[in-house]
Design a protein around this motif. Sequence first.
Motif, mmCIF file in Angstrom:
data_model
loop_
_atom_site.group_PDB
_atom_site.id
_atom_site.type_symbol
_atom_site.label_atom_id
_atom_site.label_comp_id
_atom_site.label_asym_id
_atom_site.label_seq_id
_atom_site.Cartn_x
_atom_site.Cartn_y
_atom_site.Cartn_z
ATOM 1 N N TRP A 137 -5.634 1.604 -8.531
ATOM 2 C CA TRP A 137 -5.130 2.914 -8.161
ATOM 3 C C TRP A 137 -5.527 3.951 -9.206
ATOM 4 O O TRP A 137 -5.739 3.631 -10.368
ATOM 5 C CB TRP A 137 -3.603 2.910 -8.107
ATOM 6 N N GLN A 138 -5.542 5.205 -8.774
ATOM 7 C CA GLN A 138 -5.583 6.314 -9.724
ATOM 8 C C GLN A 138 -4.538 7.342 -9.303
ATOM 9 O O GLN A 138 -4.228 7.483 -8.115
ATOM 10 C CB GLN A 138 -6.974 6.934 -9.824
ATOM 11 N N ASN A 139 -3.993 8.047 -10.285
ATOM 12 C CA ASN A 139 -2.931 8.998 -10.013
ATOM 13 C C ASN A 139 -2.926 10.029 -11.130
ATOM 14 O O ASN A 139 -3.546 9.833 -12.178
ATOM 15 C CB ASN A 139 -1.572 8.287 -9.948
ATOM 16 N N LEU A 154 -5.767 4.907 -3.572
ATOM 17 C CA LEU A 154 -6.174 3.514 -3.635
ATOM 18 C C LEU A 154 -7.692 3.438 -3.724
ATOM 19 O O LEU A 154 -8.398 3.863 -2.818
ATOM 20 C CB LEU A 154 -5.673 2.768 -2.392
ATOM 21 N N ALA A 213 -0.759 8.670 -5.012
ATOM 22 C CA ALA A 213 -1.767 7.863 -5.691
ATOM 23 C C ALA A 213 -2.894 7.521 -4.726
ATOM 24 O O ALA A 213 -2.675 7.344 -3.525
ATOM 25 C CB ALA A 213 -1.134 6.585 -6.231
ATOM 26 N N ALA A 220 -4.789 -4.500 -6.298
ATOM 27 C CA ALA A 220 -5.093 -3.113 -5.941
ATOM 28 C C ALA A 220 -5.436 -2.336 -7.209
ATOM 29 O O ALA A 220 -4.832 -2.560 -8.262
ATOM 30 C CB ALA A 220 -3.915 -2.448 -5.224
ATOM 31 N N LEU A 248 2.838 3.024 -3.441
ATOM 32 C CA LEU A 248 2.285 4.046 -4.320
ATOM 33 C C LEU A 248 1.620 5.187 -3.562
ATOM 34 O O LEU A 248 1.558 6.307 -4.070
ATOM 35 C CB LEU A 248 1.277 3.419 -5.296
ATOM 36 N N SER A 249 1.129 4.921 -2.365
ATOM 37 C CA SER A 249 0.475 6.006 -1.642
ATOM 38 C C SER A 249 1.463 7.118 -1.311
ATOM 39 O O SER A 249 1.078 8.283 -1.177
ATOM 40 C CB SER A 249 -0.194 5.472 -0.363
ATOM 41 N N SER A 254 -8.927 -2.753 -2.953
ATOM 42 C CA SER A 254 -7.864 -3.740 -2.872
ATOM 43 C C SER A 254 -8.428 -5.039 -2.330
ATOM 44 O O SER A 254 -9.521 -5.082 -1.764
ATOM 45 C CB SER A 254 -6.714 -3.245 -1.985
ATOM 46 N N ARG A 288 0.828 -1.205 0.000
ATOM 47 C CA ARG A 288 0.000 0.000 0.000
ATOM 48 C C ARG A 288 0.863 1.255 0.000
ATOM 49 O O ARG A 288 0.603 2.216 -0.733
ATOM 50 C CB ARG A 288 -0.907 -0.015 1.234
ATOM 51 N N ARG A 326 -5.563 5.497 -14.464
ATOM 52 C CA ARG A 326 -6.134 4.497 -13.552
ATOM 53 C C ARG A 326 -5.531 3.159 -13.946
ATOM 54 O O ARG A 326 -5.416 2.845 -15.124
ATOM 55 C CB ARG A 326 -7.664 4.466 -13.653
#
Length: 292
Positions: free
Chosen positions: A34-36, A19, A17, A32, A12-13, A22, A9, A94
């Motif tokens: 994700w979007q960023n 979450l 990013a 998981a 990327l957090s 997951s 986790r 995403r």
Amino acid sequence: MTELNPDVRDALSRTGAALLRSAEIGRGLSLAEWQNRDNRARYDRPDHHTLSLYLEGGEGVVREDGAVSGGGPDKLCLLPAGHESRWLIGGPLRMVHLYVAPETLAYQAVSALDVDPRTISLRELTFAEDPATAMLVRGAVLPLDWGAGADRMALGAACHLLLHALLRRHAGPGAERAVKGGLAPAVRRRVAELIEARLAEALSLEVLAEAAGLSTFHFAKMFKASFGLAPHRYVTERRIARAKDLLARDLSGRWVSLAEVALACGFASQSHFTRRFAQATGLTPAAWRGAS
């Protein structure tokens, strides 16, 4: 949303990013989504393999350490454990990640392909085309409710199909140096066949070592080198696989009882079987049967 491994986790957090959802699929396997956007990310020798599939956006992503661009929907990145990379994220994206522990991949190499896991390694891929994997993710993984017990079995099956696809399409020869140590191929197969034939019994390390003609100390060391797991872990995984098969069976119009399954798979009791099965699959045996 089930709790994701903290190390995964945080990977990327830390970049900002978000979450979206997951799921822990079982020991050493998790998902998981994700979007960023407009950010930077880096991987510093993670202890797990990562399969990353872009779902939306990604055209503005650049892998800075290799000056590689060409992202976009359905592009695949494969980041083996221990690799290093730096990424510039231009615009929104995403993506879905499948995280795989090395020993989980090693077990699949042995059980599904019957190969010594040391002889293969995952290739590092950046923005690769893999329509079959993209179709599997979009058709069999994304539509499921990752937190619903009713979808757990289907989700686990889809993720294991992804693992097999990785091994068949994106794995190549392992280290350049010759593989040393471990069990000889004939001995490895003999031990594996013995385990399959005697899953209902209380298999001891001494029994397996005797079949290999080794001391228990040397056998345990060589077994882990050849199978990717310690002997007790491998035996447990095979018992869980046998249990899944028995739970789906209808013998002469009746289901095999949970107590019978536990006995046939070598578990000390039905409660012991239930605990181990739930640890491996996220579902109790009864829930697994109900979802089948």
